[in-house]
Scaffold this motif. Structure first.
Motif, PDB file in Angstrom:
ATOM      1  N   ALA A  50       0.793  -1.229   0.000  1.00 12.38           N
ATOM      2  CA  ALA A  50       0.000   0.000   0.000  1.00 12.38           C
ATOM      3  C   ALA A  50       0.826   1.280   0.000  1.00 12.38           C
ATOM      4  N   ARG A  65      -7.679 -10.690   1.293  1.00 12.12           N
ATOM      5  CA  ARG A  65      -8.189  -9.433   0.727  1.00 12.12           C
ATOM      6  C   ARG A  65      -9.288  -9.742  -0.285  1.00 12.12           C
ATOM      7  N   GLY A  66     -10.312  -8.898  -0.270  1.00 13.49           N
ATOM      8  CA  GLY A  66     -11.424  -9.064  -1.198  1.00 13.49           C
ATOM      9  C   GLY A  66     -12.394 -10.166  -0.807  1.00 13.49           C
ATOM     10  N   ASN A  90      -3.213   6.554  -1.053  1.00 13.37           N
ATOM     11  CA  ASN A  90      -3.654   5.170  -0.865  1.00 13.37           C
ATOM     12  C   ASN A  90      -5.162   5.107  -1.136  1.00 13.37           C
ATOM     13  N   GLU A  91      -5.484   5.173  -2.413  1.00 14.31           N
ATOM     14  CA  GLU A  91      -6.883   5.264  -2.844  1.00 14.31           C
ATOM     15  C   GLU A  91      -7.697   4.020  -2.479  1.00 14.31           C
ATOM     16  N   ARG A  92      -7.071   2.855  -2.527  1.00 14.47           N
ATOM     17  CA  ARG A  92      -7.806   1.627  -2.200  1.00 14.47           C
ATOM     18  C   ARG A  92      -8.271   1.650  -0.748  1.00 14.47           C
ATOM     19  N   ALA A  93      -7.370   2.012   0.153  1.00 13.38           N
ATOM     20  CA  ALA A  93      -7.736   2.086   1.570  1.00 13.38           C
ATOM     21  C   ALA A  93      -8.776   3.177   1.797  1.00 13.38           C
ATOM     22  N   ALA A 123     -10.998   4.347  -0.207  1.00 14.34           N
ATOM     23  CA  ALA A 123     -12.304   3.891  -0.707  1.00 14.34           C
ATOM     24  C   ALA A 123     -12.947   2.920   0.283  1.00 14.34           C
ATOM     25  N   PHE A 124     -12.152   2.023   0.846  1.00 16.30           N
ATOM     26  CA  PHE A 124     -12.687   1.092   1.836  1.00 16.30           C
ATOM     27  C   PHE A 124     -13.191   1.846   3.061  1.00 16.30           C
TER      28      PHE A 124
END
Length: 159
Positions: free
Chosen positions: A27, A86-87, A118-121, A123-124
């Motif tokens: 990340a 993950r996922g 850290n766009e993925r985090a 968004a979560f």
């Protein structure tokens, strides 16, 4: 999948450190300052995990550590899921456990730091009901003391 939670013990340390190092690298390595990335060694994370073992909760699947979070007062200080989980709903379950801890500790507003980029985090966290509040400087722990960097601060009102 059945997830169970327990307070971290010394026997969990190797898995916590592995998950933390892999997760941090996945990340943050591409977005963190190079100087900080050099300091995020397995040894440095092992020292931190050992020193803060009493703040860590692990999520277990079939007797194996699948994820962990670290709570420091009103802060969700660390939050990492093993690559293999993950996922698959593990992060959602881990977050529910963290929020239950906050609630049990009578924390009204919890917060967490998310690395800028850290766009993925991010968004979560948004999906989990956390709200971006502001960019702020954070003193990241490193062996030599601290490393100041800007982060995205997210907060959530805890019921």
């Amino acid at each position: 999948m059945v997830y169970t939670f327990e307070n971290a013990r010394e026997e969990h340390l190797n898995d916590i450190v592995r998950i933390w190092h892999e997760g941090w690298t996945d990340a943050h390595a591409a977005i963190a300052p190079a100087e900080l990335t050099k300091m995020r060694t397995i040894e440095s994370l092992e020292t931190r995990a050992n020193d803060r073992l009493n703040l860590i909760r692990v999520m277990m699947v079939d007797g194996q550590v699948a994820a962990f979070h670290m709570i420091k007062d009103d802060e969700l200080d660390q939050f990492f899921v093993d690559r293999a989980y993950r996922g698959k709903g593990a992060a959602k379950a881990l977050m529910a456990d963290a929020e239950a801890i906050f609630s049990g500790n009578n924390i009204k507003t919890a917060w967490l730091a998310c690395a800028i980029g850290n766009e993925r985090a991010a968004a979560f966290y948004r999906k989990a009901g956390w709200h971006f509040v502001r960019v702020m400087p954070l003193s990241a722990h490193v062996e030599s003391g601290s490393f100041i960097l800007d982060i995205w601060r997210f907060e959530k009102q805890i019921a």
